[in-house]
Design an enzyme around this catalytic site. Sequence first.
Site, mmCIF file in Angstrom:
data_model
loop_
_atom_site.group_PDB
_atom_site.id
_atom_site.type_symbol
_atom_site.label_atom_id
_atom_site.label_comp_id
_atom_site.label_asym_id
_atom_site.label_seq_id
_atom_site.Cartn_x
_atom_site.Cartn_y
_atom_site.Cartn_z
ATOM 1 N N LYS A 113 0.895 -1.210 0.207
ATOM 2 C CA LYS A 113 -0.321 -0.626 -0.186
ATOM 3 C C LYS A 113 0.952 1.097 0.130
ATOM 4 O O LYS A 113 2.216 1.082 0.215
ATOM 5 C CB LYS A 113 -1.138 -0.055 0.965
ATOM 6 C CG LYS A 113 -2.265 1.017 1.075
ATOM 7 C CD LYS A 113 -3.477 0.027 0.570
ATOM 8 C CE LYS A 113 -4.459 1.060 0.688
ATOM 9 N NZ LYS A 113 -5.970 -0.190 0.341
HETATM 10 N N1 GLU Z 1 -7.938 -0.310 -2.838
HETATM 11 C C1 GLU Z 1 -7.904 -0.812 -3.069
HETATM 12 C C2 GLU Z 1 -8.093 -1.913 -1.818
HETATM 13 O O1 GLU Z 1 -8.118 -1.774 -1.410
HETATM 14 C C3 GLU Z 1 -7.582 -2.118 -4.559
HETATM 15 C C4 GLU Z 1 -6.059 -2.277 -4.460
HETATM 16 C C5 GLU Z 1 -5.685 -2.567 -6.206
HETATM 17 O O2 GLU Z 1 -6.657 -3.076 -6.454
HETATM 18 O O3 GLU Z 1 -4.737 -2.611 -6.105
HETATM 19 O O4 GLU Z 1 -8.343 -3.206 -1.895
#
Ligand code: GLU
Length: 423
Positions: A113
């Site tokens: 992240k």
């Molecule tokens: N931000 C989204 C989540 O928390 C998607 C992450 C992604 O598609 O890599 O799942």
Amino acid sequence: MSQLSYVSHTGGTAWDTYISQVDRVIPYLGHLARWSETLKRPKRALIVDVPIELDNGEVAHFEGYRVQHNLSRGPGKGGVRYHPDVTLEEVMALSAWMTVKCAAVNLPYGGAKGGIRVDPKKLSLKELERMTRRYTSEIGIIIGPQRDIPAPDVNTNGQIMAWMMDTYSMNTGTTATGVVTGKPLHLGGSLGRVKATGRGVFVTGREAARRLGLSLEGVRIAVQGMGNVGGAAAELFVQAGAKLVAVQDHTGTLVNPNGFDIADTMTVLHRDGGIGNYTGAERIDNEAFWDVDCDILIPAALESQITAARANRIKAKLVLEGANGPTLPDADDVLHDRGVLVVPDVICNAGGVTVSYFEWVQDFSSFFWSEDEINLRLDKIMVDALKKIWDTADRHKISLRTATFAVACERILTAREERGLYP
Ligand code: GLU
């Protein structure tokens, strides 16, 4: 053993929530429990300074992060968040939930992240672009189509992914479409990606409602956060016969026991970026949102929204966690004791990363699927994953959250064990 020196131990942070969720699953990991400390330590965390020239000529510095929590099962995967409250600890928790989420739906990814502590609403479009490009360059040393693949999250979108893809491509002399997902369609994006997280919330909600004997026809839903996730989920529920009776976002809290007009709501939302000016509902105090009479509650905003005190007031029979980490551990216990079923974030909102995976696969094969094919495959993956989780919960008589962690952590730690320790 699990004390990280750079983590504050005051309690109540998203990282604390995550650690307590891991502690709850350890008794169900059998011999793999030996490796459980792995889950409590991010593999790698990068803090970057992001200086940009503002439109008025001044220089502003923002703090950015990219955390790769676990890469045992594949490259890192997870969004990038722009928010004034972003901290390293929060990004660590969000990256760890990505590890669990990707394993829960069996995607060949680890968890990662990123984030920048910034209020993007205070930046012009050009400033936003400069900040995104500089951040991408700074984290460029650890991301890549086979290493770590960012995506949209809170306050980031397809345009920001396009700038990230372009910056990485310029820096590497390639056209690296697979370096980010959630891109616009012309740049190797996938049909169905924008609404995929909300669709996944709907699919898991539909399955959970069926098990509870709750018909979607006339079912009353309350949604916190009408962004990409909450808005898309609300639309799908209403299409299936549900009544949207309460909405809360950064512009306020509105209720209408007879149901919002979803088309008008979406028009206001697209026009204003918030539901505050929707006239078909009554405005109430923000805190009263948690007392609203409803059958399904969908927290789809930020972490730590459902405290124990709020959990005691919730009227819903079913909580669908569209957001990451919306429920605190003691609130989880309150909901469980009160017989409120919680479909946890790590499966409930896994639809987004699942279609991100489809996008990445399509980018590599340069062959693109139809929207129907995407939605069908997404539905099947979510239904199958939830069934396995439900069976695990029934077998051990544990919550769906601990069961999701059990299914996911078994996969993560088996990979860990099979790969062995290097050197
Ligand atoms: N931000 C989204 C989540 O928390 C998607 C992450 C992604 O598609 O890599 O799942």
